[in-house]
Scaffold this motif. Structure first.
Motif, short mmCIF file in Angstrom:
data_model
loop_
_atom_site.label_atom_id
_atom_site.label_comp_id
_atom_site.label_asym_id
_atom_site.label_seq_id
_atom_site.Cartn_x
_atom_site.Cartn_y
_atom_site.Cartn_z
N SER A 167 -15.56 173.84 59.89
CA SER A 167 -15.44 172.38 60.05
C SER A 167 -14.53 171.75 58.99
O SER A 167 -14.10 170.61 59.15
N THR A 168 -14.22 172.50 57.93
CA THR A 168 -13.34 171.96 56.89
C THR A 168 -11.86 172.11 57.26
O THR A 168 -10.99 171.70 56.50
N GLU A 169 -11.59 172.70 58.41
CA GLU A 169 -10.22 172.99 58.82
C GLU A 169 -9.71 172.00 59.87
O GLU A 169 -8.84 172.31 60.67
N LEU A 170 -10.28 170.79 59.87
CA LEU A 170 -9.89 169.79 60.86
C LEU A 170 -8.42 169.40 60.73
O LEU A 170 -7.69 169.35 61.73
N VAL A 171 -7.98 169.11 59.53
CA VAL A 171 -6.60 168.64 59.34
C VAL A 171 -5.61 169.72 59.77
O VAL A 171 -4.61 169.43 60.45
N ALA A 172 -5.86 170.96 59.39
CA ALA A 172 -4.98 172.06 59.79
C ALA A 172 -4.94 172.22 61.30
O ALA A 172 -3.88 172.48 61.89
N THR A 173 -6.08 172.03 61.93
CA THR A 173 -6.15 172.14 63.39
C THR A 173 -5.35 171.03 64.05
O THR A 173 -4.61 171.26 65.02
N MET A 174 -5.49 169.81 63.55
CA MET A 174 -4.73 168.69 64.09
C MET A 174 -3.22 168.92 63.94
O MET A 174 -2.44 168.62 64.85
N ALA A 175 -2.84 169.48 62.80
CA ALA A 175 -1.41 169.77 62.59
C ALA A 175 -0.90 170.77 63.62
O ALA A 175 0.22 170.62 64.14
N GLN A 176 -1.70 171.78 63.90
CA GLN A 176 -1.32 172.76 64.93
C GLN A 176 -1.11 172.10 66.28
O GLN A 176 -0.22 172.49 67.05
N LEU A 177 -1.92 171.10 66.56
CA LEU A 177 -1.88 170.43 67.87
C LEU A 177 -0.88 169.29 67.92
O LEU A 177 -0.63 168.74 69.00
N GLY A 178 -0.36 168.89 66.77
CA GLY A 178 0.61 167.81 66.74
C GLY A 178 0.02 166.45 66.98
O GLY A 178 0.68 165.56 67.54
N VAL A 179 -1.22 166.22 66.53
CA VAL A 179 -1.88 164.92 66.68
C VAL A 179 -2.20 164.36 65.30
O VAL A 179 -2.37 165.12 64.33
N SER A 180 -2.32 163.04 65.20
CA SER A 180 -2.47 162.46 63.87
C SER A 180 -3.27 161.16 63.82
O SER A 180 -3.45 160.58 62.76
N ASN A 181 -3.77 160.69 64.96
CA ASN A 181 -4.49 159.41 64.97
C ASN A 181 -5.80 159.57 65.75
O ASN A 181 -5.91 159.14 66.89
N PRO A 182 -6.80 160.20 65.14
CA PRO A 182 -8.02 160.52 65.88
C PRO A 182 -9.04 159.39 65.93
O PRO A 182 -9.09 158.53 65.04
N LEU A 183 -9.85 159.41 66.98
CA LEU A 183 -11.10 158.64 67.00
C LEU A 183 -12.22 159.65 66.84
O LEU A 183 -12.34 160.59 67.63
N LEU A 184 -13.03 159.47 65.81
CA LEU A 184 -14.19 160.33 65.59
C LEU A 184 -15.36 159.79 66.39
O LEU A 184 -15.80 158.65 66.18
N VAL A 185 -15.85 160.57 67.32
CA VAL A 185 -17.00 160.18 68.15
C VAL A 185 -18.21 160.97 67.69
O VAL A 185 -18.20 162.21 67.68
N THR A 186 -19.26 160.25 67.28
CA THR A 186 -20.45 160.91 66.74
C THR A 186 -21.66 160.02 67.00
O THR A 186 -21.62 159.14 67.86
N ASP A 187 -22.73 160.26 66.26
CA ASP A 187 -23.96 159.47 66.44
C ASP A 187 -24.50 159.04 65.08
O ASP A 187 -24.06 159.54 64.04
N PRO A 188 -25.45 158.12 65.06
CA PRO A 188 -25.95 157.60 63.78
C PRO A 188 -26.52 158.67 62.86
O PRO A 188 -26.38 158.59 61.64
N PHE A 189 -27.16 159.68 63.42
CA PHE A 189 -27.77 160.73 62.60
C PHE A 189 -26.70 161.52 61.84
O PHE A 189 -26.88 161.88 60.67
N MET A 190 -25.57 161.79 62.51
CA MET A 190 -24.49 162.52 61.85
C MET A 190 -23.88 161.70 60.71
O MET A 190 -23.45 162.24 59.70
N VAL A 191 -23.87 160.39 60.89
CA VAL A 191 -23.41 159.51 59.81
C VAL A 191 -24.39 159.57 58.65
O VAL A 191 -24.01 159.73 57.48
#
Length: 388
Positions: A19-43
């Motif tokens: 899960s610490t490799e999110l930025v590297a994964t986004m770079a591989q995919l060529g995306v840079s403006n994410p919306l994080l979808v989660t729930d209150p418990f994860m926050v």
């Protein structure tokens, strides 16, 4: 065997720290403006903040939708879709269990579509959508690798199955360390959900050589480790095995289909708000007992791979041991029956005909080794009630 279509994420990062490799994964995919979808418990647990920190350190923006709900509804998906559209995001990061991931996947496809989501339920195929990066925190649904999302229609309370390539995450970061804080009941229910995925994929009429091996591997791991994972939540060996098996189960059923258990499970969840994994667990022994005659050899394979039967046992003895073993597993993991969960018998009896029809209409029962009619499904609901 004729060719089969296999659909999987483009990127799978599996293991401690994935899960610490999110930025590297986004770079591989060529995306840079994410919306994080989660729930209150994860926050609350700090998992959402950890992903936000990764993005912040990389100089990337991150908006958050933290209002995912258990058994996601069309209303919650619409709210996420609105935020996704308003922010001009180019991808979605889904953090949480199956409900958050399904919410994210549904929003990612609906942002490109008009009309209500019910217009896109099965048999419609949803083959396009924004890229989704899934970060699962439960070892159960396999939603991080599947081409399915289950969304409850707020108006009709129907639990809709939506499917298509657009619902397959482009990447999954499968980090078992995120499951170390899962409570007992959630560990048990999501674990049995994974077992259902693997078993149903293996006995499905759409089973194939690719999914067979994955399903058998998942079954063996789950039966070996599920009790330990529940009893010792910080047991890293058991947690890692369960997390990998959940992803494998997702791969298997997404490419071979679920069967009667899942078909019958969705109406229970919709009408009585029973968590998905728990409703599967309630159904698993009785539906398996009814179905074995349709694929005795395959069910016997399940018993042997899980160590419930010996290689020397004939298929009938092996399937008898399988059913006994599944009942014992439910007992060991304290799976409640519908009444113990709080369902009133009068409500169950009144809704059985409707639930049976909804189960049949879902299409999943047609993949079962023994195909039921609506009356037989209703009888099975009765058997589940009586067995508890």
């Amino acid at each position: 065997m004729s060719a089969v279509a296999i659909n999987l994420p483009r990127i799978l990062r599996v293991g401690a720290g994935a899960s610490t490799e999110l930025v590297a994964t986004m770079a591989q995919l060529g995306v840079s403006n994410p919306l994080l979808v989660t729930d209150p418990f994860m926050v609350q647990q700090g998992y959402a903040g950890a992903l936000e920190q990764q993005l912040k350190e990389a100089g990337l923006p991150c908006a958050v939708f933290a209002d995912s709900v258990p058994d996601p509804t069309t209303d919650s998906v619409a709210a996420a879709t609105h935020k996704l559209q308003a922010g001009g995001h180019d991808c979605v990061v889904a953090l949480g269990g199956g409900s958050s991931i399904d919410t994210a996947k549904a929003a990612a496809v609906m942002v490109q579509r008009d009309g209500p989501m019910r217009d896109y339920k099965v048999p419609c195929a949803i083959d396009t959508g924004l890229p989704v990066i899934a970060v699962p925190t439960t070892a159960g649904t396999g939603s991080e690798v599947t081409r399915a999302a289950v969304i409850t229609d707020t108006e009709t309370q129907e639990k809709m199955l939506c499917m298509g390539l657009g619902l397959v995450p482009v990447a999954a970061l499968v980090d078992y360390e995120l499951t170390l804080t899962m409570p007992y009941r959630l560990s048990a229910d999501t674990g049995i959900d994974s077992l259902c995925h693997a078993m149903e994929a293996y006995v499905s009429r759409k089973a194939n050589a690719f999914t067979d091996g994955i399903a058998l591997t998942a079954m063996a791991a789950i039966h070996t480790h599920i009790r330990t994972a529940c009893a010792e939540p910080d047991n890293r060996v058991a947690r890692e095995a369960m997390m990998l098996a959940a992803t494998q189960g997702g791969m298997a059923f997404s490419n071979a289909s679920v069967t009667l258990i899942h078909g019958m499970s969705r109406p229970i969840g919709a009408h009585f708000h029973v968590p998905h994994g728990l409703s599967n667990a309630m159904l698993l022994p009785e539906v398996t007992a009814w179905s074995v005659s349709g694929a005795e050899r395959r069910y016997a394979d399940c018993a042997r791979i899980m160590g419930l039967a010996r290689t020397a046992d004939n298929d009938q003895l092996a399937t008898d041991k399988l059913i006994a073993g599944l009942r014992q597993l439910n007992a060991d993991l304290q799976v409640p029956g519908p009444a113990e969960w709080g369902v009133a018998q009068q409500s169950w009896d009144q809704l059985m005909p409707l639930m049976a029809q909804q189960a049949l209409d879902s299409g999943s029962p047609s993949n079962n080794p023994r195909i039921p009619d609506v009356e037989e499904i209703a009888q099975l609901y009765q058997r589940v009630w009586d067995a508890a």
